[in-house]
Scaffold this active site. Structure first.
Site, PDB file in Angstrom:
ATOM      1  N   ASP A  67       0.832  -1.210   0.000  1.00 46.80           N
ATOM      2  CA  ASP A  67       0.000   0.000   0.000  1.00 46.80           C
ATOM      3  C   ASP A  67       0.866   1.258   0.000  1.00 46.80           C
ATOM      4  O   ASP A  67       0.358   2.370  -0.096  1.00 46.80           O
ATOM      5  CB  ASP A  67      -0.982  -0.001   1.167  1.00 46.80           C
ATOM      6  CG  ASP A  67      -0.298  -0.041   2.525  1.00 46.80           C
ATOM      7  OD1 ASP A  67       0.945  -0.072   2.583  1.00 46.80           O
ATOM      8  OD2 ASP A  67      -1.025  -0.069   3.545  1.00 46.80           O
ATOM      9  N   SER A  68       2.195   1.075   0.081  1.00 49.72           N
ATOM     10  CA  SER A  68       3.107   2.209  -0.052  1.00 49.72           C
ATOM     11  C   SER A  68       2.973   2.878  -1.416  1.00 49.72           C
ATOM     12  O   SER A  68       3.428   4.004  -1.612  1.00 49.72           O
ATOM     13  CB  SER A  68       4.556   1.755   0.160  1.00 49.72           C
ATOM     14  OG  SER A  68       4.865   0.647  -0.652  1.00 49.72           O
ATOM     15  N   ASP A 106      -0.888  -6.457  -0.103  1.00 44.53           N
ATOM     16  CA  ASP A 106      -1.282  -5.843   1.168  1.00 44.53           C
ATOM     17  C   ASP A 106      -2.796  -5.853   1.348  1.00 44.53           C
ATOM     18  O   ASP A 106      -3.548  -5.945   0.375  1.00 44.53           O
ATOM     19  CB  ASP A 106      -0.807  -4.390   1.216  1.00 44.53           C
ATOM     20  CG  ASP A 106       0.422  -4.197   2.083  1.00 44.53           C
ATOM     21  OD1 ASP A 106       0.610  -4.976   3.035  1.00 44.53           O
ATOM     22  OD2 ASP A 106       1.202  -3.270   1.810  1.00 44.53           O
ATOM     23  N   LYS A 137      -0.919  -9.782   2.921  1.00 44.50           N
ATOM     24  CA  LYS A 137      -0.113  -9.268   4.026  1.00 44.50           C
ATOM     25  C   LYS A 137      -0.972  -8.375   4.912  1.00 44.50           C
ATOM     26  O   LYS A 137      -1.678  -7.501   4.406  1.00 44.50           O
ATOM     27  CB  LYS A 137       1.103  -8.484   3.531  1.00 44.50           C
ATOM     28  CG  LYS A 137       2.006  -7.990   4.693  1.00 44.50           C
ATOM     29  CD  LYS A 137       3.307  -7.406   4.186  1.00 44.50           C
ATOM     30  CE  LYS A 137       3.154  -6.010   3.654  1.00 44.50           C
ATOM     31  NZ  LYS A 137       2.746  -5.010   4.697  1.00 44.50           N
ATOM     32  N   GLU A 139      -0.958  -5.940   8.452  1.00 42.47           N
ATOM     33  CA  GLU A 139      -0.242  -5.264   9.527  1.00 42.47           C
ATOM     34  C   GLU A 139      -0.954  -5.514  10.855  1.00 42.47           C
ATOM     35  O   GLU A 139      -2.193  -5.469  10.935  1.00 42.47           O
ATOM     36  CB  GLU A 139      -0.160  -3.762   9.258  1.00 42.47           C
ATOM     37  CG  GLU A 139       0.663  -3.413   8.025  1.00 42.47           C
ATOM     38  CD  GLU A 139       0.845  -1.916   7.841  1.00 42.47           C
ATOM     39  OE1 GLU A 139       0.549  -1.154   8.789  1.00 42.47           O
ATOM     40  OE2 GLU A 139       1.284  -1.513   6.754  1.00 42.47           O
ATOM     41  N   GLU A 212       9.562  -4.772  10.603  1.00 46.34           N
ATOM     42  CA  GLU A 212      10.008  -3.464  10.131  1.00 46.34           C
ATOM     43  C   GLU A 212      10.504  -2.577  11.270  1.00 46.34           C
ATOM     44  O   GLU A 212       9.868  -2.459  12.312  1.00 46.34           O
ATOM     45  CB  GLU A 212       8.877  -2.744   9.382  1.00 46.34           C
ATOM     46  CG  GLU A 212       9.300  -1.373   8.854  1.00 46.34           C
ATOM     47  CD  GLU A 212       8.289  -0.739   7.917  1.00 46.34           C
ATOM     48  OE1 GLU A 212       8.544   0.397   7.468  1.00 46.34           O
ATOM     49  OE2 GLU A 212       7.259  -1.370   7.616  1.00 46.34           O
TER      50      GLU A 212
END
Length: 312
Positions: A67-68, A106, A137, A139, A212
């Site tokens: 999503d970056s 993501d 993925k 978070e 991270e």
């Protein structure tokens, strides 16, 4: 007996002839095999067909549609602004690139936070975008404080949806973390929670974990206690592999990159230089060159055309 054999033979031929030959790409088992062999894993983000083609051509083990892209490709101030529809568009574009890289996608902010059933639907929709999407993925914060995300991940895993978890600095939770700060280095409790979170994620079924912005010693310790691959970003070389954002790695947005990035080239400067050369060649009329860049018409046809226009 003969009839049965003939029928089976006909079925086999039909089955084979209707099978589509799909180009091979890495599977989770391929990644596990490499991890078990002790070979470091490579992972890089990609956001469209072109960057995905580069990543695949380089034989990167894993490709993350992160999503970056909200900030690197779409110009948003944070990843939180990215919509699911925008994200799906980029996932589909990435998957059209051929090559071996295993694709991980993501779960953007807002796609699972409101309700687990909605989150499951969105995860399934992302997986169904293309057969190359192999894993989601997610978070997740501390297993004590972020019980909802842990429950969501468990629901995904229980349904056979492969999950790569993401711990430490989680950009989607940047506001609750108080900014983009190193995690697992402020207190004993924080370090213990980070370690226990990783263990719990493995227990509920995650096949790998991104770590991270965590101290090298902490990431190495976590990795040594798990039996699944860890992918580090700003976490030292004691993890099972590394991931970087492609625009940072290749200098697509200039030289200003996070401390943990090794920039291998500065594409922005190269591209800008190339564009300036193009503009100069247009302005001084050295481009396009008559013999190299233009198309021809036969002289007799051209003369015929001129004669026809002279009569009008």
């Amino acid at each position: 007996m003969n009839i049965a054999k003939r029928s089976l033979g006909a079925f086999s031929k039909r089955f084979y002839s209707s099978s589509k030959i799909v180009p091979k790409h890495n599977t989770i088992q391929d990644i596990r095999d490499k991890y078990n062999a002790g070979t470091p894993l490579s992972m890089c983000t990609a956001y469209d067909f072109i960057t995905a083609t580069w990543v695949n051509k380089a034989n990167c083990d894993l490709l993350l549609v992160g999503d970056s892209l909200a900030m690197t490709s779409l110009g948003y101030d944070s990843t939180i602004t990215l919509s699911l529809d925008e994200f799906k568009y980029h996932v589909s574009s990435v998957c059209r690139a051929e090559g071996p890289s295993l694709v991980v996608a993501d779960m953007p902010f807002g796609t699972f936070e409101s309700d687990i059933s909605d989150g499951l639907k969105n995860a399934i929709d992302i997986m169904k975008l293309h057969s190359k999407v192999t894993s989601i993925k997610v978070e997740v914060g501390s297993y004590i404080k972020d019980k909802y995300a842990m429950r969501f991940i468990q629901e995904l895993c229980s349904r056979g949806i492969p999950v790569m978890a993401h711990i430490g600095l989680t950009p989607q939770k940047v506001h609750s973390l108080g900014g983009y700060k190193v995690q697992g280095n402020k207190s004993l409790l924080q370090m213990q929670e980070l370690f226990e979170t990783a263990k719990q994620l493995q227990k509920i079924g995650c096949w790998s974990i991104v770590i991270e912005c965590v101290p090298h010693k902490m990431a190495q310790f976590i990795t040594s206690k798990l039996s699944i691959p860890t992918i580090g970003i700003g976490a030292g070389n004691g993890t099972s592999g590394q991931v970087l954002v492609i625009s940072d790695l290749l200098g697509m947005q200039g030289e200003s990159v996070p401390k943990f990035v090794k920039q291998t080239v500065n594409i922005r400067d190269i591209a800008t230089k190339g564009l300036k050369e193009y503009i100069t060649s247009v302005e001084d009329r050295t481009f396009p060159e008559k013999d190299s860049h233009t198309f021809k018409v036969k002289d007799d046809l051209w003369n015929e055309f001129l004669s026809s226009t002279n009569h009008k």
